[in-house]
Design a protein around this motif. Structure first.
Motif, PDB file in Angstrom:
ATOM      1  N   ARG A 110      33.704  64.615  74.844  1.00 41.81           N
ATOM      2  CA  ARG A 110      34.251  66.150  74.101  1.00 41.81           C
ATOM      3  C   ARG A 110      35.179  64.927  72.499  1.00 41.81           C
ATOM      4  NH1 ARG A 110      37.813  67.658  78.312  1.00 41.81           N
ATOM      5  NH2 ARG A 110      35.951  69.401  79.516  1.00 41.81           N
ATOM      6  N   HIS A 111      34.313  65.960  71.336  1.00 42.64           N
ATOM      7  CA  HIS A 111      35.325  65.101  69.693  1.00 42.64           C
ATOM      8  C   HIS A 111      34.653  66.625  68.990  1.00 42.64           C
ATOM      9  CE1 HIS A 111      35.146  62.270  67.613  1.00 42.64           C
ATOM     10  NE2 HIS A 111      34.478  61.899  66.204  1.00 42.64           N
ATOM     11  N   SER A 112      36.513  66.026  68.157  1.00 40.25           N
ATOM     12  CA  SER A 112      36.364  66.782  66.455  1.00 40.25           C
ATOM     13  C   SER A 112      36.081  66.411  66.461  1.00 40.25           C
ATOM     14  CB  SER A 112      37.150  67.456  67.563  1.00 40.25           C
ATOM     15  OG  SER A 112      38.251  66.958  67.265  1.00 40.25           O
ATOM     16  N   SER A 113      35.931  66.394  65.010  1.00 41.06           N
ATOM     17  CA  SER A 113      35.297  65.798  63.736  1.00 41.06           C
ATOM     18  C   SER A 113      35.893  67.021  62.595  1.00 41.06           C
ATOM     19  CB  SER A 113      34.291  65.154  63.367  1.00 41.06           C
ATOM     20  OG  SER A 113      34.310  64.907  62.025  1.00 41.06           O
ATOM     21  N   SER A 114      36.916  66.705  61.085  1.00 43.35           N
ATOM     22  CA  SER A 114      37.101  67.765  60.431  1.00 43.35           C
ATOM     23  C   SER A 114      36.551  67.271  58.895  1.00 43.35           C
ATOM     24  CB  SER A 114      38.617  68.092  59.965  1.00 43.35           C
ATOM     25  OG  SER A 114      39.186  66.820  60.366  1.00 43.35           O
ATOM     26  N   GLY A 115      35.980  67.953  58.134  1.00 40.57           N
ATOM     27  CA  GLY A 115      36.364  66.937  56.708  1.00 40.57           C
ATOM     28  C   GLY A 115      36.787  66.770  55.551  1.00 40.57           C
TER      29      GLY A 115
ATOM     30  N   ARG B  82      39.207  71.754  56.240  1.00 40.77           N
ATOM     31  CA  ARG B  82      39.021  72.862  55.353  1.00 40.77           C
ATOM     32  C   ARG B  82      38.265  73.030  56.734  1.00 40.77           C
ATOM     33  NH1 ARG B  82      37.611  74.003  49.862  1.00 40.77           N
ATOM     34  NH2 ARG B  82      37.545  75.951  50.577  1.00 40.77           N
ATOM     35  N   LEU B  83      37.306  72.366  56.784  1.00 37.91           N
ATOM     36  CA  LEU B  83      36.012  72.705  58.306  1.00 37.91           C
ATOM     37  C   LEU B  83      36.171  71.434  58.995  1.00 37.91           C
ATOM     38  CD1 LEU B  83      33.443  73.844  58.688  1.00 37.91           C
ATOM     39  CD2 LEU B  83      31.732  71.670  57.916  1.00 37.91           C
ATOM     40  N   SER B  84      36.219  72.075  60.615  1.00 37.71           N
ATOM     41  CA  SER B  84      36.143  70.720  61.240  1.00 37.71           C
ATOM     42  C   SER B  84      35.147  71.799  62.660  1.00 37.71           C
ATOM     43  CB  SER B  84      37.115  71.125  61.891  1.00 37.71           C
ATOM     44  OG  SER B  84      37.837  72.810  62.367  1.00 37.71           O
ATOM     45  N   VAL B  85      34.083  70.794  63.424  1.00 37.70           N
ATOM     46  CA  VAL B  85      33.497  70.465  64.848  1.00 37.70           C
ATOM     47  C   VAL B  85      33.810  69.918  65.986  1.00 37.70           C
ATOM     48  CG1 VAL B  85      31.101  70.325  64.895  1.00 37.70           C
ATOM     49  CG2 VAL B  85      31.362  70.287  62.373  1.00 37.70           C
ATOM     50  N   GLU B  86      34.101  71.183  66.483  1.00 42.73           N
ATOM     51  CA  GLU B  86      34.492  70.667  67.931  1.00 42.73           C
ATOM     52  C   GLU B  86      32.421  70.187  68.816  1.00 42.73           C
ATOM     53  OE1 GLU B  86      36.935  73.106  69.853  1.00 42.73           O
ATOM     54  OE2 GLU B  86      38.091  72.490  68.246  1.00 42.73           O
ATOM     55  N   TYR B  87      32.284  69.312  70.031  1.00 43.34           N
ATOM     56  CA  TYR B  87      31.023  68.944  70.352  1.00 43.34           C
ATOM     57  C   TYR B  87      31.440  68.017  71.272  1.00 43.34           C
ATOM     58  CZ  TYR B  87      30.355  64.882  67.159  1.00 43.34           C
ATOM     59  OH  TYR B  87      31.129  63.673  66.790  1.00 43.34           O
ATOM     60  N   GLU B  88      29.687  67.964  72.304  1.00 43.93           N
ATOM     61  CA  GLU B  88      30.032  67.158  72.899  1.00 43.93           C
ATOM     62  C   GLU B  88      29.031  65.894  72.913  1.00 43.93           C
ATOM     63  OE1 GLU B  88      28.813  68.472  76.721  1.00 43.93           O
ATOM     64  OE2 GLU B  88      30.262  70.107  76.338  1.00 43.93           O
TER      65      GLU B  88
ATOM     66  N   ALA C 115      19.470  71.149  78.959  1.00 45.40           N
ATOM     67  CA  ALA C 115      21.627  71.549  79.955  1.00 45.40           C
ATOM     68  C   ALA C 115      22.080  72.346  78.022  1.00 45.40           C
ATOM     69  CB  ALA C 115      21.768  70.091  80.101  1.00 45.40           C
ATOM     70  N   SER C 116      22.240  73.487  77.981  1.00 47.10           N
ATOM     71  CA  SER C 116      23.100  73.860  77.443  1.00 47.10           C
ATOM     72  C   SER C 116      24.894  73.110  77.118  1.00 47.10           C
ATOM     73  CB  SER C 116      23.549  75.970  77.531  1.00 47.10           C
ATOM     74  OG  SER C 116      24.261  75.544  78.687  1.00 47.10           O
ATOM     75  N   SER C 117      25.385  73.457  75.317  1.00 49.09           N
ATOM     76  CA  SER C 117      26.099  72.550  75.172  1.00 49.09           C
ATOM     77  C   SER C 117      26.874  73.901  73.426  1.00 49.09           C
ATOM     78  CB  SER C 117      25.470  71.526  74.655  1.00 49.09           C
ATOM     79  OG  SER C 117      24.980  71.606  73.306  1.00 49.09           O
ATOM     80  N   ARG C 118      28.187  72.948  73.606  1.00 53.13           N
ATOM     81  CA  ARG C 118      28.530  74.006  72.486  1.00 53.13           C
ATOM     82  C   ARG C 118      28.743  73.421  72.008  1.00 53.13           C
ATOM     83  NH1 ARG C 118      33.178  78.650  74.745  1.00 53.13           N
ATOM     84  NH2 ARG C 118      33.343  78.842  71.989  1.00 53.13           N
ATOM     85  N   ILE C 119      28.840  73.947  70.308  1.00 51.35           N
ATOM     86  CA  ILE C 119      29.029  73.572  69.445  1.00 51.35           C
ATOM     87  C   ILE C 119      30.223  74.355  68.516  1.00 51.35           C
ATOM     88  CG2 ILE C 119      28.897  72.399  66.609  1.00 51.35           C
ATOM     89  CD1 ILE C 119      26.144  71.469  68.436  1.00 51.35           C
ATOM     90  N   VAL C 120      31.074  73.814  68.026  1.00 55.07           N
ATOM     91  CA  VAL C 120      32.635  74.697  67.470  1.00 55.07           C
ATOM     92  C   VAL C 120      32.533  74.554  65.863  1.00 55.07           C
ATOM     93  CG1 VAL C 120      34.333  76.441  67.515  1.00 55.07           C
ATOM     94  CG2 VAL C 120      33.296  75.424  69.328  1.00 55.07           C
ATOM     95  N   PHE C 121      32.675  75.562  64.944  1.00 59.53           N
ATOM     96  CA  PHE C 121      32.411  75.438  63.383  1.00 59.53           C
ATOM     97  C   PHE C 121      33.694  75.920  63.609  1.00 59.53           C
ATOM     98  CE2 PHE C 121      28.056  74.682  64.203  1.00 59.53           C
ATOM     99  CZ  PHE C 121      28.316  73.425  63.304  1.00 59.53           C
TER     100      PHE C 121
ATOM    101  N   ALA D  17      32.647  82.794  54.034  1.00 65.48           N
ATOM    102  CA  ALA D  17      32.293  80.994  54.459  1.00 65.48           C
ATOM    103  C   ALA D  17      31.055  81.428  55.076  1.00 65.48           C
ATOM    104  CB  ALA D  17      33.214  80.252  55.500  1.00 65.48           C
ATOM    105  N   THR D  18      30.389  80.522  54.270  1.00 64.96           N
ATOM    106  CA  THR D  18      28.641  79.974  54.611  1.00 64.96           C
ATOM    107  C   THR D  18      28.789  79.027  55.079  1.00 64.96           C
ATOM    108  OG1 THR D  18      27.969  81.439  52.243  1.00 64.96           O
ATOM    109  CG2 THR D  18      26.507  79.897  53.456  1.00 64.96           C
ATOM    110  N   LEU D  19      27.625  78.834  56.344  1.00 64.36           N
ATOM    111  CA  LEU D  19      28.049  77.814  57.355  1.00 64.36           C
ATOM    112  C   LEU D  19      25.651  77.638  57.094  1.00 64.36           C
ATOM    113  CD1 LEU D  19      28.551  75.166  58.634  1.00 64.36           C
ATOM    114  CD2 LEU D  19      28.038  76.938  60.570  1.00 64.36           C
ATOM    115  N   ARG D  20      25.941  75.962  56.157  1.00 57.55           N
ATOM    116  CA  ARG D  20      24.376  75.525  55.890  1.00 57.55           C
ATOM    117  C   ARG D  20      24.052  74.885  57.787  1.00 57.55           C
ATOM    118  NH1 ARG D  20      23.511  75.318  50.005  1.00 57.55           N
ATOM    119  NH2 ARG D  20      24.258  77.561  49.692  1.00 57.55           N
TER     120      ARG D  20
END
Length: 125
Positions: free
Chosen positions: A70-75, A79-85, A92-98, A108-111
């Motif tokens: 598990r890892h998370s990163s933010s700008g 204002r924007l953070s991402v959690e991912y594996e 396998a399925s994985s989850r990315i949380v913005f 908010a718009t995500l590209r």
């Protein structure tokens, strides 16, 4: 109490000492190479240690879901953070949380880059 029998008072010969020492090279009943055997035992202990470390890392998520993965990163400005594996398995399925932090009424718009869409399948948003 000491042993004063004639057997105990006899000086020991090298053959007698070899019979009593389990780690001395012998030729009877079979020839053995104790130096080679000690190297083999050392190699086995090192191999067991490596396997134990790999199992512990796997249990903690090095190869799949877990605390090491598990890892998370933010700008800037958080204002924007991402959690991912970090480590994904093929198929396998994985989850990315913005998470976007904006004003309550702001939109908010995500590209998402095309490279991400080519390598991953989005199943839900």
């Amino acid at each position: 109490m000491t042993d004063t029998s004639p057997e105990a008072r006899k000086p020991r010969t090298p053959a007698d000492a070899a019979q009593r020492d389990d780690f001395a090279p012998r030729s009877q009943p079979i020839a053995d190479r104790i130096a080679y055997q000690r190297k083999t035992w050392k190699f086995e202990r090192i191999g067991f240690g490596v396997l134990l470390v790999l199992v512990l890392l796997a249990l903690n998520g090095l190869f799949s879901d877990g605390p090491l993965s598990r890892h998370s990163s933010s700008g800037r400005g958080q204002r924007l953070s991402v959690e991912y594996e970090r480590f994904l398995r093929n198929g396998a399925s994985s989850r990315i949380v913005f998470t976007a932090r904006t004003r309550p009424s702001a939109l908010a718009t995500l590209r998402i880059d095309r490279a991400l869409l080519r390598t991953h399948t989005i199943e839900s948003l």
